[in-house]
Design a protein around this motif. Sequence first.
Motif, short mmCIF file in Angstrom:
data_model
loop_
_atom_site.label_atom_id
_atom_site.label_comp_id
_atom_site.label_asym_id
_atom_site.label_seq_id
_atom_site.Cartn_x
_atom_site.Cartn_y
_atom_site.Cartn_z
N GLN A 296 0.85 -1.19 0.00
CA GLN A 296 0.00 0.00 0.00
C GLN A 296 0.89 1.24 0.00
O GLN A 296 0.92 2.01 0.94
CB GLN A 296 -0.87 0.00 1.26
CG GLN A 296 -1.91 1.08 1.31
CD GLN A 296 -3.25 0.59 0.82
OE1 GLN A 296 -3.79 -0.35 1.33
NE2 GLN A 296 -3.78 1.26 -0.17
N ASN B 79 -0.03 5.11 1.14
CA ASN B 79 -1.46 5.12 1.49
C ASN B 79 -2.39 5.34 0.31
O ASN B 79 -3.50 5.85 0.47
CB ASN B 79 -1.73 6.20 2.56
CG ASN B 79 -1.01 5.89 3.86
OD1 ASN B 79 -0.99 4.74 4.28
ND2 ASN B 79 -0.43 6.90 4.47
N THR C 28 -4.94 4.15 -2.73
CA THR C 28 -5.90 3.06 -2.92
C THR C 28 -5.38 2.15 -4.03
O THR C 28 -5.19 2.59 -5.16
CB THR C 28 -7.29 3.61 -3.31
OG1 THR C 28 -7.76 4.46 -2.27
CG2 THR C 28 -8.28 2.47 -3.53
N ASP D 276 -6.44 -0.43 1.96
CA ASP D 276 -7.36 0.38 1.16
C ASP D 276 -7.29 -0.09 -0.28
O ASP D 276 -6.29 0.10 -0.97
CB ASP D 276 -6.95 1.87 1.26
CG ASP D 276 -7.94 2.77 0.54
OD1 ASP D 276 -9.00 2.27 0.12
OD2 ASP D 276 -7.65 3.97 0.41
N TYR D 277 -8.35 -0.75 -0.73
CA TYR D 277 -8.33 -1.29 -2.09
C TYR D 277 -9.68 -1.10 -2.76
O TYR D 277 -10.70 -0.89 -2.12
CB TYR D 277 -7.97 -2.78 -2.06
CG TYR D 277 -9.09 -3.67 -1.57
CD1 TYR D 277 -9.95 -4.31 -2.47
CD2 TYR D 277 -9.31 -3.86 -0.20
CE1 TYR D 277 -10.98 -5.11 -2.03
CE2 TYR D 277 -10.34 -4.67 0.24
CZ TYR D 277 -11.17 -5.29 -0.66
OH TYR D 277 -12.20 -6.08 -0.23
N THR D 278 -9.66 -1.19 -4.06
CA THR D 278 -10.89 -1.23 -4.85
C THR D 278 -10.72 -2.29 -5.92
O THR D 278 -9.60 -2.64 -6.30
CB THR D 278 -11.19 0.14 -5.48
OG1 THR D 278 -12.49 0.12 -6.07
CG2 THR D 278 -10.18 0.51 -6.55
#
Length: 628
Positions: free
Chosen positions: A286, A289, A291, A321-323
């Motif tokens: 990550q 920070n 995404t 934090d992912y999509t």
Amino acid sequence: MKLPIGIGVAACLVAAVFLNIKNTTESPSIERKPTSKDAIATNKTDDTQILGSTKLVLLPFPEKTLSEKECDSVNEESSDDLKKRRKLALEAAMQAYLAGEPKEVVADAIWMEVGAFPAEEWYNVISFYEVVKRYQLPTAMLDSSSHVVSQLKEFQSAIESGRFQRVQTRVEQLFANVDVKPINRAIVEKRSLDDVIFTIDNALAHIPAGLLREPQISPVKGLIESSLEYGYYELALALMKRFPSLLAQGSKYQNQFISSLLSALYQSISGKPDKNILKQIIALIQQENTTIVVKDMPAFFGPSNTTAAASKLIELGIFIDYTVLETLEPNNVPIDLLASTPAQEALRKKSLQCNAPSDWIESRRYKKGEWQLFEPTSLTREAVNSFEFKLCDVERNFSDFVGNTNAVKEALRDITMRIFSEGLTLRDVSPSELTIPELTDDERAVLIGLIADGYLENRANDEQAVRRLMSNAGLFPKPVSMEAKQALLSMRSAPLWLETLDFNDSSKSYILLNQLAFQGKFDLFSTLKSKIEMSDEEMFDPLFFFLQGYSDLKVTEVNGISSFTADDTENKLFADYFVENGYEFLPHHHRLMLEKKVSQKHHFDKLVALFPQIKVSDTKGFFSVACE
């Protein structure tokens, strides 16, 4: 080349468990974007359904649809059209890219025309092409890497001539002369971090340092992935710190390596892992920070390990934090790769008509919890009290048991690597020579089943010989939990243990019979049925599971090669059993058959031939319950 420390053991583990589950793949359907319930609702003014409210008003079954023969023709025509459009889109994309358009812009244009996955594949092949061009250096500068140079030239030529699809899968050829056995041996023997890294450096010494840092081409990626899968987090962390460029994600399309790392973590996280080192690994993944974008492709016969890993990490208090790529939309770019034609528009409308019944089925499918939110009606009450609704509470997916049992995976991986490191195969080793670590009864049972599967595969399915080998080695499974028993009964080696295992130590042994009915294994079903003391059990319904899992194909093996062949023998035995024992077709059976009539017409027709009494005509009271 991915340097295979585990050589795909996790995938083999899942494959071994699921190999014998009946093939329930639906016949090919027209490629289309799924229609949401809200999208359906906006097409009607009177018949609407609003998920967020308490009232449920249902859409009627579509009246105007094309015939089955017409839809078969539309399906074939649409498939051919999609292939042509994809080919033309990729050709136009290459022209646009070579004319100076940024690759991200071109990839978005591909997405708009033929979908996200072709766009992602094209983007990564082009990124690979850019690396190839950068490394077209004189052979003298690369010395012993002349093999690499010749391969790079071949790849560049293939891409520039339009033969660029799936070029990345041949990257392994670049490093075919890398000897990975010393690395595998160092990992299996759990040598010190310094020792393993020294071994890696020796193996990769002839590869230019620049290539080792290239995200699209570096063999180090395979080492990082395998070390995570193996649970050697210290090694993964050291390599990630040493080669941070491999973790860069400059585009939403550059997600394959990140996705594979999370998937590898999912294979190894269990029990009480070292949270501190996991946090360091995730911090490197990550970067700053941001995404990250991941690809949510299903794992082998199961859900995606990528997003499952993220959920596991969150449970451990490690936020990521992912999509998901599939949930994004391409940017609206000023490039039209293909022009729509009247014929394509007419074909699209026909496709919508053919898909209307399937869309209607989906419009009546809600999760268990969602059905409870609707205003009570006769249909919602029936849904909440249905067999399908109750099934969500009593049926558990045994793949979670196998997938989360890290000790089994580590033991199988150790056994596999020790055999491979000696240049041997399972055929060359007796079960008595295998080292079985301390495990729980369930873990040991699953491991023994998987080992027996391997011996059956290597000995032409000779059950007597393998039973004797396993017995002489004292390897006999003694599963305790229902999940472990389910796993054993899904393996090729199930007949080896069926006569001697105790299946009456649980009130839920009927689940095993339901499972065997789903898999269409009548011989095993009949044997087990005679061994289980059954009382009246509401959820014992082998007819439902037989209908749900029905397939007229069977896995057969000839000379070590597995294939599907048409075989209805055991299906007919099941049909005779249900008729002779007076099974009735109840409402939940009819709902299941209506779904098959819409989505698996071939299977529906075969089942009607077995059960002429089946009548599926009432669509008004249809509903479907999806487990959470």
